[in-house]
Design a protein around this motif. Structure first.
Motif, PDB file in Angstrom:
ATOM      1  N   MET A 155      24.442  93.662 -52.773  1.00 59.07           N
ATOM      2  CA  MET A 155      23.452  92.906 -52.031  1.00 59.07           C
ATOM      3  C   MET A 155      24.071  91.563 -51.653  1.00 59.07           C
ATOM      4  SD  MET A 155      19.551  91.869 -53.197  1.00 59.07           S
ATOM      5  CE  MET A 155      19.139  93.561 -53.497  1.00 59.07           C
ATOM      6  N   ARG A 156      23.904  91.196 -50.397  1.00 60.29           N
ATOM      7  CA  ARG A 156      24.409  89.925 -49.877  1.00 60.29           C
ATOM      8  C   ARG A 156      23.263  89.261 -49.111  1.00 60.29           C
ATOM      9  NH1 ARG A 156      27.961  93.920 -48.999  1.00 60.29           N
ATOM     10  NH2 ARG A 156      27.345  94.112 -46.805  1.00 60.29           N
ATOM     11  N   ILE A 157      22.836  88.100 -49.597  1.00 63.37           N
ATOM     12  CA  ILE A 157      21.664  87.436 -49.042  1.00 63.37           C
ATOM     13  C   ILE A 157      22.055  86.086 -48.454  1.00 63.37           C
ATOM     14  CG2 ILE A 157      19.353  86.537 -49.523  1.00 63.37           C
ATOM     15  CD1 ILE A 157      19.326  88.373 -52.023  1.00 63.37           C
ATOM     16  N   ALA A 158      21.739  85.894 -47.184  1.00 64.71           N
ATOM     17  CA  ALA A 158      21.930  84.603 -46.517  1.00 64.71           C
ATOM     18  C   ALA A 158      20.561  83.966 -46.335  1.00 64.71           C
ATOM     19  CB  ALA A 158      22.604  84.794 -45.163  1.00 64.71           C
ATOM     20  N   ILE A 159      20.409  82.749 -46.839  1.00 60.42           N
ATOM     21  CA  ILE A 159      19.156  82.011 -46.687  1.00 60.42           C
ATOM     22  C   ILE A 159      19.456  80.774 -45.867  1.00 60.42           C
ATOM     23  CG2 ILE A 159      17.260  80.813 -47.858  1.00 60.42           C
ATOM     24  CD1 ILE A 159      17.821  82.540 -50.322  1.00 60.42           C
ATOM     25  N   LEU A 160      18.738  80.615 -44.769  1.00 61.26           N
ATOM     26  CA  LEU A 160      18.943  79.433 -43.951  1.00 61.26           C
ATOM     27  C   LEU A 160      17.609  78.862 -43.505  1.00 61.26           C
ATOM     28  CD1 LEU A 160      20.011  80.284 -40.381  1.00 61.26           C
ATOM     29  CD2 LEU A 160      20.017  82.062 -42.096  1.00 61.26           C
ATOM     30  N   GLY A 161      17.668  77.610 -43.086  1.00 65.08           N
ATOM     31  CA  GLY A 161      16.501  76.877 -42.632  1.00 65.08           C
ATOM     32  C   GLY A 161      16.827  75.394 -42.681  1.00 65.08           C
ATOM     33  N   ASN A 162      15.907  74.602 -42.226  1.00 61.18           N
ATOM     34  CA  ASN A 162      16.096  73.160 -42.181  1.00 61.18           C
ATOM     35  C   ASN A 162      16.171  72.593 -43.598  1.00 61.18           C
ATOM     36  OD1 ASN A 162      16.158  70.456 -41.314  1.00 61.18           O
ATOM     37  ND2 ASN A 162      14.629  70.814 -39.746  1.00 61.18           N
ATOM     38  N   ALA A 163      16.667  71.376 -43.706  1.00 63.74           N
ATOM     39  CA  ALA A 163      16.674  70.680 -44.996  1.00 63.74           C
ATOM     40  C   ALA A 163      15.234  70.562 -45.487  1.00 63.74           C
ATOM     41  CB  ALA A 163      17.305  69.297 -44.831  1.00 63.74           C
ATOM     42  N   GLY A 164      15.031  70.812 -46.740  1.00 61.97           N
ATOM     43  CA  GLY A 164      13.693  70.662 -47.304  1.00 61.97           C
ATOM     44  C   GLY A 164      12.758  71.816 -47.036  1.00 61.97           C
ATOM     45  N   SER A 165      13.285  72.959 -46.626  1.00 63.22           N
ATOM     46  CA  SER A 165      12.401  74.080 -46.309  1.00 63.22           C
ATOM     47  C   SER A 165      12.193  75.039 -47.472  1.00 63.22           C
ATOM     48  CB  SER A 165      12.948  74.844 -45.090  1.00 63.22           C
ATOM     49  OG  SER A 165      14.229  75.365 -45.358  1.00 63.22           O
ATOM     50  N   GLY A 166      12.720  74.715 -48.640  1.00 66.66           N
ATOM     51  CA  GLY A 166      12.509  75.538 -49.821  1.00 66.66           C
ATOM     52  C   GLY A 166      13.619  76.540 -50.102  1.00 66.66           C
ATOM     53  N   LYS A 167      14.726  76.438 -49.388  1.00 69.32           N
ATOM     54  CA  LYS A 167      15.824  77.390 -49.527  1.00 69.32           C
ATOM     55  C   LYS A 167      16.386  77.447 -50.945  1.00 69.32           C
ATOM     56  CE  LYS A 167      18.470  75.323 -46.609  1.00 69.32           C
ATOM     57  NZ  LYS A 167      17.658  74.120 -46.388  1.00 69.32           N
ATOM     58  N   SER A 168      16.656  76.302 -51.518  1.00 71.39           N
ATOM     59  CA  SER A 168      17.331  76.268 -52.823  1.00 71.39           C
ATOM     60  C   SER A 168      16.468  76.840 -53.932  1.00 71.39           C
ATOM     61  CB  SER A 168      17.739  74.836 -53.168  1.00 71.39           C
ATOM     62  OG  SER A 168      18.682  74.373 -52.241  1.00 71.39           O
ATOM     63  N   THR A 169      15.194  76.516 -53.926  1.00 69.26           N
ATOM     64  CA  THR A 169      14.285  77.049 -54.937  1.00 69.26           C
ATOM     65  C   THR A 169      14.190  78.563 -54.802  1.00 69.26           C
ATOM     66  OG1 THR A 169      13.052  74.982 -54.950  1.00 69.26           O
ATOM     67  CG2 THR A 169      11.927  76.914 -55.844  1.00 69.26           C
ATOM     68  N   LEU A 170      14.049  79.040 -53.581  1.00 71.68           N
ATOM     69  CA  LEU A 170      13.990  80.483 -53.335  1.00 71.68           C
ATOM     70  C   LEU A 170      15.302  81.145 -53.742  1.00 71.68           C
ATOM     71  CD1 LEU A 170      12.582  82.985 -52.136  1.00 71.68           C
ATOM     72  CD2 LEU A 170      13.523  82.303 -49.910  1.00 71.68           C
ATOM     73  N   ALA A 171      16.428  80.567 -53.367  1.00 74.50           N
ATOM     74  CA  ALA A 171      17.732  81.143 -53.686  1.00 74.50           C
ATOM     75  C   ALA A 171      17.937  81.259 -55.193  1.00 74.50           C
ATOM     76  CB  ALA A 171      18.841  80.305 -53.061  1.00 74.50           C
ATOM     77  N   LYS A 172      17.562  80.223 -55.915  1.00 78.00           N
ATOM     78  CA  LYS A 172      17.710  80.253 -57.374  1.00 78.00           C
ATOM     79  C   LYS A 172      16.860  81.368 -57.979  1.00 78.00           C
ATOM     80  CE  LYS A 172      17.316  77.565 -61.549  1.00 78.00           C
ATOM     81  NZ  LYS A 172      16.642  76.514 -62.242  1.00 78.00           N
ATOM     82  N   ARG A 173      15.628  81.488 -57.525  1.00 80.52           N
ATOM     83  CA  ARG A 173      14.731  82.534 -58.045  1.00 80.52           C
ATOM     84  C   ARG A 173      15.287  83.927 -57.754  1.00 80.52           C
ATOM     85  NH1 ARG A 173      10.534  85.360 -55.792  1.00 80.52           N
ATOM     86  NH2 ARG A 173      10.281  83.973 -54.002  1.00 80.52           N
ATOM     87  N   LEU A 174      15.751  84.149 -56.517  1.00 76.51           N
ATOM     88  CA  LEU A 174      16.275  85.466 -56.156  1.00 76.51           C
ATOM     89  C   LEU A 174      17.591  85.770 -56.873  1.00 76.51           C
ATOM     90  CD1 LEU A 174      15.483  85.550 -52.334  1.00 76.51           C
ATOM     91  CD2 LEU A 174      14.281  86.747 -54.186  1.00 76.51           C
ATOM     92  N   ALA A 175      18.440  84.771 -57.044  1.00 76.89           N
ATOM     93  CA  ALA A 175      19.710  84.981 -57.766  1.00 76.89           C
ATOM     94  C   ALA A 175      19.429  85.426 -59.197  1.00 76.89           C
ATOM     95  CB  ALA A 175      20.545  83.707 -57.740  1.00 76.89           C
ATOM     96  N   GLU A 176      18.475  84.769 -59.846  1.00 82.19           N
ATOM     97  CA  GLU A 176      18.125  85.134 -61.220  1.00 82.19           C
ATOM     98  C   GLU A 176      17.492  86.524 -61.272  1.00 82.19           C
ATOM     99  OE1 GLU A 176      15.697  81.841 -62.476  1.00 82.19           O
ATOM    100  OE2 GLU A 176      17.430  80.527 -62.763  1.00 82.19           O
ATOM    101  N   ALA A 177      16.598  86.814 -60.329  1.00 74.95           N
ATOM    102  CA  ALA A 177      15.888  88.095 -60.328  1.00 74.95           C
ATOM    103  C   ALA A 177      16.818  89.280 -60.063  1.00 74.95           C
ATOM    104  CB  ALA A 177      14.769  88.068 -59.292  1.00 74.95           C
ATOM    105  N   HIS A 178      17.859  89.074 -59.275  1.00 70.31           N
ATOM    106  CA  HIS A 178      18.737  90.176 -58.883  1.00 70.31           C
ATOM    107  C   HIS A 178      20.140  90.083 -59.472  1.00 70.31           C
ATOM    108  CE1 HIS A 178      15.767  91.779 -56.113  1.00 70.31           C
ATOM    109  NE2 HIS A 178      15.490  90.525 -55.813  1.00 70.31           N
ATOM    110  N   GLY A 179      20.382  89.090 -60.331  1.00 64.99           N
ATOM    111  CA  GLY A 179      21.680  88.954 -60.975  1.00 64.99           C
ATOM    112  C   GLY A 179      22.820  88.718 -60.001  1.00 64.99           C
ATOM    113  N   LEU A 180      22.559  87.911 -58.975  1.00 66.18           N
ATOM    114  CA  LEU A 180      23.562  87.646 -57.946  1.00 66.18           C
ATOM    115  C   LEU A 180      24.168  86.263 -58.107  1.00 66.18           C
ATOM    116  CD1 LEU A 180      21.573  89.016 -54.877  1.00 66.18           C
ATOM    117  CD2 LEU A 180      23.559  90.084 -55.963  1.00 66.18           C
ATOM    118  N   PRO A 181      25.460  86.129 -57.808  1.00 66.14           N
ATOM    119  CA  PRO A 181      26.059  84.791 -57.826  1.00 66.14           C
ATOM    120  C   PRO A 181      25.510  83.961 -56.669  1.00 66.14           C
ATOM    121  CG  PRO A 181      27.681  86.435 -57.145  1.00 66.14           C
ATOM    122  CD  PRO A 181      26.436  87.176 -57.525  1.00 66.14           C
TER     123      PRO A 181
END
Length: 171
Positions: free
Chosen positions: A1-27
């Motif tokens: 699985m390879r996930i690209a998350i993009l959007g403007n600064a402050g759009s919640g990308k980092s919080t979402l990325a951290k949650r998905l990385a933990e949930a799916h065991g992805l770097p």
């Protein structure tokens, strides 16, 4: 699985990325760490591109942030999932204000690029405006051009972020 998350600064990308990385065991690879020096100056383009290309060559990753336009199309082509945080500008500003306040109180867990010192709020808000005006239309076009076998999820309201699932369901 390879996930690209993009959007403007402050759009919640980092919080979402951290949650998905933990949930799916992805770097998790934060683009801000590839793109910015400790003093908020940009790294050399060649240095960024080498680091970026090394990450996207892998088979399992989440990349949080759009980064430079150069290379973004290749990242989206390699991604199995693209999540585009395309929230209204006022929501970006609201989240940025909350983040700046938390950072100034020393309560911000996910600091962009791992930086200890926040950028000035004025500079940050101008940056958000520039991204919305100059880059969001380009990113929308790239996301719209993703391959048919790529799962594309478009988040259009910050309320959708907390319960977003990779199958596109909310809740």
């Amino acid at each position: 699985m390879r996930i690209a998350i993009l959007g403007n600064a402050g759009s919640g990308k980092s919080t979402l990325a951290k949650r998905l990385a933990e949930a799916h065991g992805l770097p998790l690879h934060e683009v801000d760490r590839l793109q910015w020096n400790a003093d908020w100056t940009l790294v050399a383009a060649a240095t960024y591109r080498a680091a970026h290309d090394a990450v996207i060559a892998g088979e399992r990753w989440i990349m949080d942030g759009p980064g430079r336009l150069d290379g973004l199309a290749e990242r989206l082509d390699r991604a199995t999932h693209v999540i585009f945080c395309d929230i209204p500008l006022w929501q970006n500003y609201w989240l940025m204000a909350e983040r700046q306040a938390a950072w100034s109180r020393g309560e911000l867990e996910l600091r962009p690029g791992g930086h200890d010192t926040p950028p000035s709020t004025r500079d940050l808000f101008e940056f958000v405006w520039t991204i919305d005006r100059d880059y969001m239309p380009k990113w929308r076009a790239l996301v719209d051009a993703c391959a048919e076998d790529t799962t594309v999820l478009r988040v259009t309201d910050v309320a959708e972020l907390a319960e977003l699932r990779l199958d596109g369901s909310r809740g």
